[in-house]
Write a protein that holds these residues in place. Structure first.
Motif, short mmCIF file in Angstrom:
data_model
loop_
_atom_site.label_atom_id
_atom_site.label_comp_id
_atom_site.label_asym_id
_atom_site.label_seq_id
_atom_site.Cartn_x
_atom_site.Cartn_y
_atom_site.Cartn_z
N TYR A 42 0.83 -1.21 0.00
CA TYR A 42 0.00 0.00 0.00
C TYR A 42 0.86 1.26 0.00
O TYR A 42 0.63 2.19 -0.77
N GLN A 43 1.90 1.27 0.83
CA GLN A 43 2.78 2.44 0.85
C GLN A 43 3.58 2.55 -0.44
O GLN A 43 3.85 3.66 -0.93
N ASN A 44 3.95 1.43 -1.02
CA ASN A 44 4.65 1.45 -2.31
C ASN A 44 3.73 1.98 -3.41
O ASN A 44 4.16 2.73 -4.29
N LEU A 45 2.47 1.58 -3.37
CA LEU A 45 1.51 2.07 -4.35
C LEU A 45 1.33 3.58 -4.22
O LEU A 45 1.21 4.30 -5.22
N HIS A 46 1.32 4.07 -2.99
CA HIS A 46 1.19 5.51 -2.76
C HIS A 46 2.33 6.26 -3.45
O HIS A 46 2.10 7.28 -4.11
N TYR A 47 3.54 5.75 -3.30
CA TYR A 47 4.68 6.42 -3.94
C TYR A 47 4.53 6.39 -5.47
O TYR A 47 4.73 7.40 -6.14
N LEU A 48 4.19 5.22 -6.00
CA LEU A 48 4.06 5.08 -7.45
C LEU A 48 3.02 6.06 -8.00
O LEU A 48 3.23 6.70 -9.03
N CYS A 49 1.89 6.18 -7.31
CA CYS A 49 0.79 7.03 -7.79
C CYS A 49 1.07 8.51 -7.58
O CYS A 49 0.81 9.33 -8.47
N LYS A 50 1.56 8.87 -6.41
CA LYS A 50 1.68 10.27 -6.05
C LYS A 50 3.02 10.90 -6.43
O LYS A 50 3.08 12.10 -6.72
N ASN A 51 4.08 10.12 -6.44
CA ASN A 51 5.40 10.67 -6.77
C ASN A 51 5.77 10.51 -8.24
O ASN A 51 6.61 11.23 -8.75
N ILE A 52 5.14 9.53 -8.88
CA ILE A 52 5.40 9.31 -10.31
C ILE A 52 4.14 9.61 -11.11
O ILE A 52 4.16 10.39 -12.05
N GLY A 53 3.03 9.00 -10.76
CA GLY A 53 1.77 9.30 -11.44
C GLY A 53 1.56 8.47 -12.69
O GLY A 53 2.00 7.32 -12.77
N GLN A 54 0.86 9.06 -13.68
CA GLN A 54 0.54 8.33 -14.90
C GLN A 54 1.82 7.83 -15.57
O GLN A 54 2.86 8.46 -15.50
N ARG A 55 1.70 6.68 -16.25
CA ARG A 55 2.89 6.03 -16.81
C ARG A 55 2.59 5.53 -18.23
O ARG A 55 2.69 4.33 -18.51
N LEU A 56 2.19 6.44 -19.08
CA LEU A 56 1.87 6.07 -20.45
C LEU A 56 3.10 5.49 -21.13
O LEU A 56 4.20 6.04 -21.02
N SER A 57 2.93 4.38 -21.80
CA SER A 57 4.04 3.69 -22.47
C SER A 57 4.84 4.66 -23.33
O SER A 57 4.29 5.44 -24.10
N GLY A 58 6.17 4.64 -23.16
CA GLY A 58 7.04 5.51 -23.94
C GLY A 58 7.28 6.87 -23.35
O GLY A 58 8.10 7.64 -23.86
N SER A 59 6.59 7.20 -22.25
CA SER A 59 6.69 8.53 -21.66
C SER A 59 7.85 8.62 -20.67
O SER A 59 8.40 7.62 -20.22
N ALA A 62 6.95 6.85 -17.47
CA ALA A 62 7.12 5.40 -17.53
C ALA A 62 8.57 5.04 -17.22
O ALA A 62 8.84 4.06 -16.50
N GLN A 63 9.53 5.81 -17.72
CA GLN A 63 10.93 5.55 -17.42
C GLN A 63 11.23 5.80 -15.95
O GLN A 63 12.00 5.05 -15.33
N LYS A 64 10.63 6.84 -15.36
CA LYS A 64 10.81 7.08 -13.92
C LYS A 64 10.31 5.87 -13.12
O LYS A 64 10.92 5.47 -12.13
N ALA A 65 9.19 5.31 -13.56
CA ALA A 65 8.63 4.15 -12.87
C ALA A 65 9.56 2.94 -12.99
O ALA A 65 9.71 2.17 -12.03
N VAL A 66 10.17 2.76 -14.15
CA VAL A 66 11.13 1.67 -14.33
C VAL A 66 12.30 1.83 -13.36
O VAL A 66 12.69 0.89 -12.66
#
Length: 464
Positions: A42-59, A62-66
Protein backbone atom coordinates in the motif's frame (compact mmCIF):
# COMPACT_ATOMS: atom_id res chain seq x y z
CA UNK A 1 -1.40 -60.47 3.89
CA UNK A 2 -1.71 -58.58 0.61
CA UNK A 3 -4.96 -57.03 1.87
CA UNK A 4 -3.29 -55.89 5.10
CA UNK A 5 -0.40 -54.29 3.17
CA UNK A 6 -2.88 -52.42 1.03
CA UNK A 7 -4.66 -51.06 4.10
CA UNK A 8 -1.32 -50.12 5.63
CA UNK A 9 -0.29 -48.33 2.44
CA UNK A 10 -3.54 -46.43 2.32
CA UNK A 11 -3.19 -45.47 5.98
CA UNK A 12 0.37 -44.24 5.37
CA UNK A 13 -0.76 -42.15 2.41
CA UNK A 14 -3.59 -40.70 4.47
CA UNK A 15 -1.24 -39.74 7.31
CA UNK A 16 1.28 -38.21 4.90
CA UNK A 17 -1.46 -36.22 3.17
CA UNK A 18 -2.80 -34.93 6.48
CA UNK A 19 0.71 -33.93 7.55
CA UNK A 20 1.30 -32.04 4.28
CA UNK A 21 -2.04 -30.29 4.63
CA UNK A 22 -1.14 -29.25 8.16
CA UNK A 23 2.25 -27.89 7.03
CA UNK A 24 0.62 -26.00 4.16
CA UNK A 25 -2.07 -24.59 6.42
CA UNK A 26 0.53 -23.26 8.83
CA UNK A 27 2.53 -21.70 6.00
CA UNK A 28 -0.51 -19.95 4.55
CA UNK A 29 -1.33 -18.55 7.97
CA UNK A 30 2.25 -17.31 8.21
CA UNK A 31 1.97 -15.64 4.80
CA UNK A 32 -1.24 -13.81 5.71
CA UNK A 33 0.08 -12.76 9.12
CA UNK A 34 3.20 -11.27 7.53
CA UNK A 35 1.22 -9.32 4.97
CA UNK A 36 -1.58 -8.08 7.22
CA UNK A 37 0.84 -6.94 9.93
CA UNK A 38 3.90 -5.83 7.95
CA UNK A 39 2.59 -5.33 4.41
CA UNK A 40 4.30 -2.71 2.27
CA UNK A 41 2.38 -2.79 -1.03
CA UNK A 42 0.00 0.00 0.00
CA UNK A 43 2.78 2.44 0.85
CA UNK A 44 4.65 1.45 -2.31
CA UNK A 45 1.51 2.07 -4.35
CA UNK A 46 1.19 5.51 -2.76
CA UNK A 47 4.68 6.42 -3.94
CA UNK A 48 4.06 5.08 -7.45
CA UNK A 49 0.79 7.03 -7.79
CA UNK A 50 1.68 10.27 -6.05
CA UNK A 51 5.40 10.67 -6.77
CA UNK A 52 5.40 9.31 -10.31
CA UNK A 53 1.77 9.30 -11.44
CA UNK A 54 0.54 8.33 -14.90
CA UNK A 55 2.89 6.03 -16.81
CA UNK A 56 1.87 6.07 -20.45
CA UNK A 57 4.04 3.69 -22.47
CA UNK A 58 7.04 5.51 -23.94
CA UNK A 59 6.69 8.53 -21.66
CA UNK A 60 9.23 10.10 -19.29
CA UNK A 61 7.03 9.00 -16.36
CA UNK A 62 7.12 5.40 -17.53
CA UNK A 63 10.93 5.55 -17.42
CA UNK A 64 10.81 7.08 -13.92
CA UNK A 65 8.63 4.15 -12.87
CA UNK A 66 11.13 1.67 -14.33
CA UNK A 67 14.05 3.27 -12.48
CA UNK A 68 12.17 3.42 -9.17
CA UNK A 69 10.81 -0.14 -9.49
CA UNK A 70 14.29 -1.54 -10.04
CA UNK A 71 15.58 0.24 -6.93
CA UNK A 72 12.58 -1.01 -4.93
CA UNK A 73 13.28 -4.62 -5.85
CA UNK A 74 16.98 -4.19 -5.08
CA UNK A 75 16.13 -2.77 -1.65
CA UNK A 76 14.35 -6.03 -0.79
CA UNK A 77 17.51 -8.07 -1.38
CA UNK A 78 16.16 -10.37 -4.06
CA UNK A 79 18.72 -12.73 -5.54
CA UNK A 80 18.59 -10.99 -8.89
CA UNK A 81 17.02 -7.81 -10.25
CA UNK A 82 17.33 -6.88 -13.91
CA UNK A 83 15.78 -5.02 -16.82
CA UNK A 84 14.66 -6.46 -20.15
CA UNK A 85 14.85 -4.10 -23.10
CA UNK A 86 11.75 -3.72 -25.25
CA UNK A 87 10.83 -1.27 -27.99
CA UNK A 88 7.39 0.01 -26.99
CA UNK A 89 4.53 2.08 -28.36
CA UNK A 90 4.80 5.86 -27.97
CA UNK A 91 1.43 7.55 -28.41
CA UNK A 92 0.81 11.01 -26.96
CA UNK A 93 -2.55 12.58 -26.17
CA UNK A 94 -1.67 16.23 -26.74
CA UNK A 95 -4.01 19.01 -25.62
CA UNK A 96 -7.18 18.19 -23.71
CA UNK A 97 -9.92 17.07 -26.06
CA UNK A 98 -13.03 19.12 -26.78
CA UNK A 99 -16.42 17.58 -27.55
CA UNK A 100 -19.79 19.22 -28.29
CA UNK A 101 -23.27 18.19 -29.35
CA UNK A 102 -24.52 20.72 -31.89
CA UNK A 103 -28.27 21.26 -32.10
CA UNK A 104 -28.79 24.11 -34.52
CA UNK A 105 -27.36 27.20 -32.81
CA UNK A 106 -27.08 25.38 -29.49
CA UNK A 107 -23.74 23.81 -28.52
CA UNK A 108 -23.60 21.42 -25.55
CA UNK A 109 -20.13 20.58 -24.17
CA UNK A 110 -19.63 16.87 -23.38
CA UNK A 111 -16.85 14.84 -21.78
CA UNK A 112 -14.69 12.90 -24.24
CA UNK A 113 -11.20 11.39 -24.32
CA UNK A 114 -9.21 10.29 -27.35
CA UNK A 115 -8.82 6.54 -27.65
CA UNK A 116 -5.25 5.30 -27.37
CA UNK A 117 -3.62 4.95 -30.76
CA UNK A 118 -6.15 7.28 -32.40
CA UNK A 119 -5.15 9.85 -34.98
CA UNK A 120 -5.91 13.53 -34.47
CA UNK A 121 -8.80 15.48 -35.90
CA UNK A 122 -8.01 18.36 -38.26
CA UNK A 123 -6.44 21.28 -36.38
CA UNK A 124 -9.75 23.13 -36.23
CA UNK A 125 -11.66 20.05 -35.11
CA UNK A 126 -14.17 17.83 -36.90
CA UNK A 127 -17.89 18.45 -37.22
CA UNK A 128 -20.41 16.17 -38.93
CA UNK A 129 -23.86 14.71 -38.53
CA UNK A 130 -24.12 11.66 -36.30
CA UNK A 131 -25.38 8.16 -36.94
CA UNK A 132 -25.96 5.92 -33.91
CA UNK A 133 -25.26 2.19 -34.06
CA UNK A 134 -25.06 -0.58 -31.49
CA UNK A 135 -22.79 -3.10 -33.15
CA UNK A 136 -20.15 -3.47 -35.84
CA UNK A 137 -22.57 -5.66 -37.77
CA UNK A 138 -25.04 -2.79 -37.98
CA UNK A 139 -22.53 -0.86 -40.11
CA UNK A 140 -22.81 -3.45 -42.84
CA UNK A 141 -26.59 -3.39 -42.64
CA UNK A 142 -26.66 0.40 -43.04
CA UNK A 143 -24.04 0.51 -45.79
CA UNK A 144 -21.92 3.31 -47.20
CA UNK A 145 -24.86 5.40 -48.35
CA UNK A 146 -26.02 5.93 -44.77
CA UNK A 147 -22.57 6.25 -43.16
CA UNK A 148 -20.32 8.15 -45.57
CA UNK A 149 -19.32 11.61 -44.32
CA UNK A 150 -20.80 11.04 -40.86
CA UNK A 151 -19.47 10.49 -37.36
CA UNK A 152 -20.42 7.00 -36.19
CA UNK A 153 -21.63 6.87 -32.59
CA UNK A 154 -21.20 3.38 -31.11
CA UNK A 155 -23.64 3.19 -28.20
CA UNK A 156 -23.81 -0.42 -27.06
CA UNK A 157 -23.98 -0.48 -23.24
CA UNK A 158 -22.71 -3.13 -20.86
CA UNK A 159 -25.01 -6.12 -20.57
CA UNK A 160 -26.04 -5.98 -16.87
CA UNK A 161 -26.96 -9.67 -16.77
CA UNK A 162 -23.33 -10.75 -16.43
CA UNK A 163 -22.38 -11.31 -12.79
CA UNK A 164 -18.68 -11.17 -13.68
CA UNK A 165 -18.31 -7.68 -15.13
CA UNK A 166 -15.25 -8.65 -17.18
CA UNK A 167 -17.63 -10.64 -19.38
CA UNK A 168 -19.70 -7.52 -20.02
CA UNK A 169 -16.51 -5.65 -20.88
CA UNK A 170 -15.52 -8.40 -23.27
CA UNK A 171 -18.83 -8.38 -25.14
CA UNK A 172 -18.90 -4.57 -25.47
CA UNK A 173 -15.22 -4.03 -26.21
CA UNK A 174 -15.14 -4.61 -29.97
CA UNK A 175 -16.77 -1.24 -30.65
CA UNK A 176 -13.83 0.48 -28.95
CA UNK A 177 -10.86 -1.43 -30.31
CA UNK A 178 -12.26 -2.19 -33.78
CA UNK A 179 -14.98 0.42 -34.30
CA UNK A 180 -12.87 3.09 -36.00
CA UNK A 181 -11.34 0.66 -38.48
CA UNK A 182 -14.73 -0.83 -39.30
CA UNK A 183 -16.51 2.52 -39.69
CA UNK A 184 -13.76 3.91 -41.94
CA UNK A 185 -14.49 1.19 -44.50
CA UNK A 186 -17.94 2.71 -45.02
CA UNK A 187 -16.70 6.28 -45.36
CA UNK A 188 -17.19 7.53 -41.79
CA UNK A 189 -15.08 10.59 -40.93
CA UNK A 190 -14.85 9.92 -37.20
CA UNK A 191 -16.00 7.68 -34.35
CA UNK A 192 -17.20 8.28 -30.82
CA UNK A 193 -17.67 5.29 -28.54
CA UNK A 194 -19.76 4.89 -25.39
CA UNK A 195 -17.42 4.38 -22.45
CA UNK A 196 -17.03 0.76 -21.40
CA UNK A 197 -18.68 0.78 -18.00
CA UNK A 198 -22.06 0.07 -16.48
CA UNK A 199 -21.74 3.19 -14.34
CA UNK A 200 -23.63 6.26 -15.52
CA UNK A 201 -21.16 9.07 -14.92
CA UNK A 202 -19.37 11.90 -16.65
CA UNK A 203 -15.94 10.26 -16.89
CA UNK A 204 -14.85 9.17 -20.37
CA UNK A 205 -13.05 5.83 -20.39
CA UNK A 206 -10.07 5.71 -22.73
CA UNK A 207 -8.49 2.51 -24.10
CA UNK A 208 -6.85 1.31 -27.26
CA UNK A 209 -8.32 1.38 -30.73
CA UNK A 210 -6.76 -0.44 -33.69
CA UNK A 211 -6.55 0.41 -37.37
CA UNK A 212 -6.05 -1.89 -40.33
CA UNK A 213 -2.49 -1.57 -41.62
CA UNK A 214 -3.67 -0.55 -45.09
CA UNK A 215 -6.93 1.10 -44.04
CA UNK A 216 -8.05 4.70 -43.65
CA UNK A 217 -7.40 6.09 -40.16
CA UNK A 218 -10.16 8.25 -38.72
CA UNK A 219 -10.15 9.94 -35.28
CA UNK A 220 -11.81 8.06 -32.44
CA UNK A 221 -12.81 9.16 -28.95
CA UNK A 222 -14.65 7.77 -25.94
CA UNK A 223 -17.67 9.68 -24.69
CA UNK A 224 -18.91 9.49 -21.09
CA UNK A 225 -21.99 7.37 -20.44
CA UNK A 226 -24.00 10.43 -19.29
CA UNK A 227 -23.14 12.27 -22.49
CA UNK A 228 -23.84 9.14 -24.56
CA UNK A 229 -27.32 8.89 -23.09
CA UNK A 230 -27.91 12.58 -23.73
CA UNK A 231 -26.78 12.34 -27.34
CA UNK A 232 -28.83 9.19 -27.94
CA UNK A 233 -31.97 10.83 -26.55
CA UNK A 234 -31.47 13.90 -28.71
CA UNK A 235 -30.99 11.79 -31.84
CA UNK A 236 -34.14 9.83 -31.03
CA UNK A 237 -36.36 12.82 -30.24
CA UNK A 238 -35.19 15.38 -32.74
CA UNK A 239 -34.62 14.36 -36.33
CA UNK A 240 -34.63 17.87 -37.83
CA UNK A 241 -32.53 19.87 -37.85
CA UNK A 242 -29.89 17.15 -37.94
CA UNK A 243 -27.93 16.70 -34.70
CA UNK A 244 -24.22 17.13 -35.28
CA UNK A 245 -21.20 16.35 -33.19
CA UNK A 246 -17.96 18.31 -32.97
CA UNK A 247 -14.71 17.07 -31.49
CA UNK A 248 -11.12 18.17 -31.49
CA UNK A 249 -8.08 16.17 -30.44
CA UNK A 250 -4.37 16.53 -31.19
CA UNK A 251 -3.03 13.08 -30.32
CA UNK A 252 -0.33 11.40 -32.41
CA UNK A 253 1.54 8.12 -32.71
CA UNK A 254 5.31 8.58 -32.58
CA UNK A 255 8.03 6.03 -33.41
CA UNK A 256 8.54 3.23 -30.87
CA UNK A 257 10.99 3.99 -28.06
CA UNK A 258 13.22 1.89 -25.85
CA UNK A 259 11.76 0.87 -22.51
CA UNK A 260 12.01 -2.05 -20.11
CA UNK A 261 10.32 -4.84 -18.23
CA UNK A 262 11.49 -4.91 -14.60
CA UNK A 263 12.20 -8.37 -13.18
CA UNK A 264 13.11 -9.52 -9.67
CA UNK A 265 13.66 -13.11 -8.62
CA UNK A 266 14.36 -15.47 -5.75
CA UNK A 267 16.47 -18.40 -6.94
CA UNK A 268 15.10 -21.89 -6.56
CA UNK A 269 16.99 -24.19 -4.19
CA UNK A 270 16.26 -27.35 -6.18
CA UNK A 271 15.23 -26.23 -9.67
CA UNK A 272 16.81 -22.82 -10.34
CA UNK A 273 16.09 -23.12 -14.06
CA UNK A 274 12.36 -23.65 -13.56
CA UNK A 275 10.25 -20.53 -13.09
CA UNK A 276 7.00 -19.47 -11.48
CA UNK A 277 6.14 -15.85 -12.20
CA UNK A 278 3.66 -13.29 -10.92
CA UNK A 279 3.23 -9.97 -12.66
CA UNK A 280 1.24 -6.99 -13.78
CA UNK A 281 1.86 -4.06 -16.10
CA UNK A 282 3.81 -0.99 -15.04
CA UNK A 283 2.46 1.29 -17.77
CA UNK A 284 -0.90 2.99 -17.40
CA UNK A 285 -3.19 5.36 -19.21
CA UNK A 286 -2.56 9.06 -18.75
CA UNK A 287 -5.91 10.31 -17.46
CA UNK A 288 -5.04 9.61 -13.82
CA UNK A 289 -2.52 7.69 -11.68
CA UNK A 290 -3.04 4.14 -12.91
CA UNK A 291 -3.80 2.98 -9.37
CA UNK A 292 -6.03 -0.04 -9.98
CA UNK A 293 -4.87 -0.45 -13.58
CA UNK A 294 -2.33 -1.67 -12.88
CA UNK A 295 -0.44 -0.10 -9.98
CA UNK A 296 -2.10 -2.52 -7.59
CA UNK A 297 -1.00 -5.46 -9.75
CA UNK A 298 2.68 -4.60 -9.89
CA UNK A 299 2.86 -3.67 -6.21
CA UNK A 300 1.16 -6.93 -5.24
CA UNK A 301 3.59 -8.86 -7.45
CA UNK A 302 6.73 -7.51 -5.81
CA UNK A 303 5.03 -7.95 -2.44
CA UNK A 304 4.66 -11.68 -3.11
CA UNK A 305 8.44 -12.04 -3.23
CA UNK A 306 8.91 -9.79 -0.22
CA UNK A 307 6.46 -11.91 1.80
CA UNK A 308 8.23 -15.16 0.89
CA UNK A 309 11.59 -13.67 1.85
CA UNK A 310 10.23 -12.26 5.11
CA UNK A 311 8.79 -15.62 6.17
CA UNK A 312 12.13 -17.32 5.51
CA UNK A 313 10.68 -19.53 2.79
CA UNK A 314 13.22 -21.10 0.43
CA UNK A 315 11.44 -21.98 -2.82
CA UNK A 316 12.26 -25.10 -4.79
CA UNK A 317 11.81 -23.26 -8.09
CA UNK A 318 12.83 -19.75 -9.04
CA UNK A 319 10.09 -17.23 -8.27
CA UNK A 320 9.89 -14.04 -10.33
CA UNK A 321 7.98 -10.79 -10.09
CA UNK A 322 7.65 -9.19 -13.54
CA UNK A 323 6.57 -5.62 -14.22
CA UNK A 324 5.56 -5.66 -17.90
CA UNK A 325 5.70 -2.51 -20.03
CA UNK A 326 3.29 -1.49 -22.80
CA UNK A 327 0.29 -3.68 -21.94
CA UNK A 328 -2.17 -0.86 -22.57
CA UNK A 329 -0.74 0.27 -25.89
CA UNK A 330 0.49 -2.85 -27.64
CA UNK A 331 1.64 -5.63 -25.32
CA UNK A 332 5.23 -5.42 -26.51
CA UNK A 333 6.70 -5.98 -23.05
CA UNK A 334 4.85 -9.25 -22.61
CA UNK A 335 5.90 -10.39 -26.07
CA UNK A 336 9.53 -9.55 -25.32
CA UNK A 337 9.45 -11.47 -22.03
CA UNK A 338 8.20 -14.59 -23.82
CA UNK A 339 10.77 -14.14 -26.59
CA UNK A 340 13.63 -13.94 -24.09
CA UNK A 341 12.27 -16.88 -22.08
CA UNK A 342 12.41 -18.98 -25.22
CA UNK A 343 15.86 -17.71 -26.23
CA UNK A 344 17.24 -18.42 -22.74
CA UNK A 345 15.57 -21.85 -22.65
CA UNK A 346 13.75 -21.00 -19.41
CA UNK A 347 11.20 -23.59 -18.32
CA UNK A 348 8.17 -21.78 -16.95
CA UNK A 349 5.88 -23.88 -14.78
CA UNK A 350 3.20 -21.29 -14.11
CA UNK A 351 2.47 -17.59 -14.58
CA UNK A 352 -0.01 -15.50 -12.60
CA UNK A 353 -1.19 -12.14 -13.91
CA UNK A 354 -2.88 -9.58 -11.66
CA UNK A 355 -4.60 -6.97 -13.82
CA UNK A 356 -8.19 -6.75 -12.58
CA UNK A 357 -7.72 -4.23 -9.80
CA UNK A 358 -6.79 -4.41 -6.14
CA UNK A 359 -10.21 -5.40 -4.84
CA UNK A 360 -11.18 -8.19 -2.43
CA UNK A 361 -9.70 -11.48 -3.68
CA UNK A 362 -12.11 -14.23 -4.71
CA UNK A 363 -9.80 -16.81 -6.27
CA UNK A 364 -8.02 -17.67 -9.50
CA UNK A 365 -8.87 -18.67 -13.05
CA UNK A 366 -6.87 -21.22 -15.05
CA UNK A 367 -6.50 -21.04 -18.81
CA UNK A 368 -7.65 -24.12 -20.77
CA UNK A 369 -8.28 -26.01 -17.53
CA UNK A 370 -9.79 -29.46 -17.99
CA UNK A 371 -12.56 -30.77 -15.70
CA UNK A 372 -10.05 -33.24 -14.23
CA UNK A 373 -7.58 -30.45 -13.45
CA UNK A 374 -10.22 -28.29 -11.81
CA UNK A 375 -11.50 -31.23 -9.78
CA UNK A 376 -7.99 -32.05 -8.59
CA UNK A 377 -6.93 -28.53 -7.70
CA UNK A 378 -10.16 -27.85 -5.85
CA UNK A 379 -9.94 -31.15 -3.97
CA UNK A 380 -6.38 -30.44 -2.84
CA UNK A 381 -6.27 -26.67 -2.34
CA UNK A 382 -9.71 -25.13 -1.96
CA UNK A 383 -9.90 -26.17 1.70
CA UNK A 384 -6.56 -24.48 2.36
CA UNK A 385 -7.62 -21.26 0.64
CA UNK A 386 -11.18 -21.20 1.99
CA UNK A 387 -10.35 -19.52 5.35
CA UNK A 388 -9.01 -16.59 3.34
CA UNK A 389 -11.97 -16.52 0.91
CA UNK A 390 -9.69 -17.02 -2.11
CA UNK A 391 -10.91 -20.50 -2.95
CA UNK A 392 -12.82 -19.91 -6.18
CA UNK A 393 -10.64 -21.97 -8.55
CA UNK A 394 -12.23 -21.96 -11.99
CA UNK A 395 -11.54 -22.13 -15.70
CA UNK A 396 -11.01 -18.76 -17.33
CA UNK A 397 -8.55 -16.17 -18.59
CA UNK A 398 -5.02 -15.49 -17.48
CA UNK A 399 -3.96 -12.13 -18.83
CA UNK A 400 -2.69 -10.45 -21.98
CA UNK A 401 0.94 -10.12 -20.84
CA UNK A 402 1.45 -13.76 -19.87
CA UNK A 403 -0.52 -15.20 -22.80
CA UNK A 404 2.56 -14.77 -25.02
CA UNK A 405 4.25 -17.51 -22.98
CA UNK A 406 1.72 -20.09 -24.15
CA UNK A 407 3.13 -20.15 -27.67
CA UNK A 408 6.76 -20.37 -26.57
CA UNK A 409 6.46 -22.56 -23.45
CA UNK A 410 3.99 -25.41 -24.09
CA UNK A 411 2.77 -26.92 -20.85
CA UNK A 412 2.87 -23.73 -18.82
CA UNK A 413 -0.21 -23.09 -16.67
CA UNK A 414 -1.51 -19.53 -17.10
CA UNK A 415 -3.47 -18.12 -14.17
CA UNK A 416 -5.50 -14.97 -13.62
CA UNK A 417 -5.90 -13.41 -10.18
CA UNK A 418 -9.64 -12.84 -9.73
CA UNK A 419 -10.68 -10.15 -7.26
CA UNK A 420 -14.24 -8.95 -6.86
CA UNK A 421 -15.17 -7.36 -10.17
CA UNK A 422 -18.14 -5.14 -9.37
CA UNK A 423 -16.32 -1.78 -9.05
CA UNK A 424 -13.42 -2.22 -11.45
CA UNK A 425 -15.01 -0.85 -14.62
CA UNK A 426 -16.31 2.22 -12.76
CA UNK A 427 -12.63 3.23 -12.42
CA UNK A 428 -10.82 1.46 -15.25
CA UNK A 429 -9.21 3.81 -17.84
CA UNK A 430 -10.72 6.95 -16.26
CA UNK A 431 -9.65 10.09 -14.37
CA UNK A 432 -10.96 8.26 -11.28
CA UNK A 433 -8.16 5.67 -11.25
CA UNK A 434 -6.35 7.24 -8.30
CA UNK A 435 -4.73 5.97 -5.12
CA UNK A 436 -7.62 7.15 -2.94
CA UNK A 437 -9.88 4.56 -4.59
CA UNK A 438 -7.72 1.63 -3.41
CA UNK A 439 -8.52 -0.06 -0.10
CA UNK A 440 -5.43 -1.02 1.91
CA UNK A 441 -6.77 -4.26 3.37
CA UNK A 442 -8.21 -5.48 0.07
CA UNK A 443 -4.87 -4.82 -1.62
CA UNK A 444 -2.96 -6.73 1.07
CA UNK A 445 -5.34 -9.69 1.04
CA UNK A 446 -4.76 -9.99 -2.71
CA UNK A 447 -0.99 -10.02 -2.31
CA UNK A 448 -1.22 -12.70 0.37
CA UNK A 449 -3.56 -14.85 -1.74
CA UNK A 450 -1.10 -14.84 -4.65
CA UNK A 451 1.84 -15.60 -2.36
CA UNK A 452 -0.17 -18.54 -1.00
CA UNK A 453 -0.93 -19.95 -4.44
CA UNK A 454 2.70 -19.60 -5.52
CA UNK A 455 3.81 -21.42 -2.37
CA UNK A 456 1.40 -24.28 -3.14
CA UNK A 457 2.53 -24.51 -6.77
CA UNK A 458 6.17 -24.44 -5.73
CA UNK A 459 5.67 -27.19 -3.16
CA UNK A 460 3.34 -29.51 -5.04
CA UNK A 461 3.35 -28.64 -8.74
CA UNK A 462 0.26 -28.58 -10.93
CA UNK A 463 -0.11 -32.18 -12.06
CA UNK A 464 -3.78 -32.71 -11.30
Amino acid sequence: MKFKLTLFSLLSISIATASAQSTDSLMLRKIYDEELVNGQCYQNLHYLCKNIGQRLSGSANAQKAVDWSKKLMESYGFDRVFLQEAMVTHWVRGEKEVGKIIDGEKQIPVAIAALGGSVATPAGGLSASVIEVHSLGELKDLGEAAIKGKIVFFNRPFDPRFIETGSAYGTAGDQRFAGAAAAAKFGAVGVIVRSLTESIDNYPHTGTTRYDADGVKIPAAAISTMAANQLSNMLRLKKLPVIKFYFKQSCQLLPDVLSYNVVGEIKGSENPNKYIIVGGHLDSWDLAEGAHDDGTGVMQSVEVLRILNATGYKPKNTIRAVFFMDEESGGKGGAKYAELAKANNEEHIAAIETDEGGFTPRGFSFVDASPAFLKGINKNWSTLLAPYESDRLVAGGGGSDIEHLKATRPGIVLIGFRPDSQRYFDIHHTPNDVFENVNKRELELGAASMASLIYLIDQHGLNF
